[in-house]
Write an enzyme that holds these catalytic residues in place. Structure first.
Site, PDB file in Angstrom:
ATOM      1  N   HIS A   1     -80.021  -2.117 -43.364  1.00 14.03           N
ATOM      2  CA  HIS A   1     -80.447  -2.890 -44.520  1.00 14.03           C
ATOM      3  C   HIS A   1     -79.254  -3.519 -45.220  1.00 14.03           C
ATOM      4  CE1 HIS A   1     -82.354  -3.045 -48.693  1.00 14.03           C
ATOM      5  NE2 HIS A   1     -83.059  -3.864 -47.946  1.00 14.03           N
TER       6      HIS A   1
ATOM      7  N   HIS B   1     -78.521 -10.815 -51.984  1.00 20.07           N
ATOM      8  CA  HIS B   1     -79.874 -10.297 -52.187  1.00 20.07           C
ATOM      9  C   HIS B   1     -80.457 -10.777 -53.501  1.00 20.07           C
ATOM     10  CE1 HIS B   1     -82.848  -7.360 -53.669  1.00 20.07           C
ATOM     11  NE2 HIS B   1     -83.283  -7.443 -52.414  1.00 20.07           N
TER      12      HIS B   1
END
Length: 104
Positions: free
Chosen positions: A5, A47
């Site tokens: 991730h 992100h």
């Protein structure tokens, strides 16, 4: 497949070139990365919509040009500044070509 991730961000800032390289070195097959567009239309890995959590900057990614964003430093998981810079999508794809899959 094993998927990391935001890259392998245990020892490097998330979505950084180092986190991608660490994933490759650890033989992880895929990394999930996040892409944002800059004011000048370039694609970078980030992100969050804003810069505060992961860099020493503040404001929206989309309000800055790529050269402006390249002046910032990325923070590690503990919020400590590193020498890592915000990578472009092009840089990351070149690094991983033939070595790892990407989930954008």
């Amino acid at each position: 497949l094993t998927c990391a991730h935001r890259g392998n961000h245990n020892n490097a800032p998330e979505n950084s070139l180092k986190s991608i390289q660490d994933a490759i070195n650890d033989e992880i097959e895929m990394v999930e990365i996040d892409v944002r567009q800059t004011r000048d239309g370039k694609f970078v890995l980030m992100h969050d919509i804003t810069l505060e959590r992961t860099t020493n900057g503040s404001g929206k990614v989309s309000d800055f040009t790529l050269p402006e964003l390249k002046q910032l430093k990325l923070k590690d998981n503990n919020g400590v500044l590193t020498d890592e810079k915000i990578p472009t999508l092009q840089e990351v794809l070149a690094l991983g070509r033939g070595k790892i899959y990407f989930d954008l």
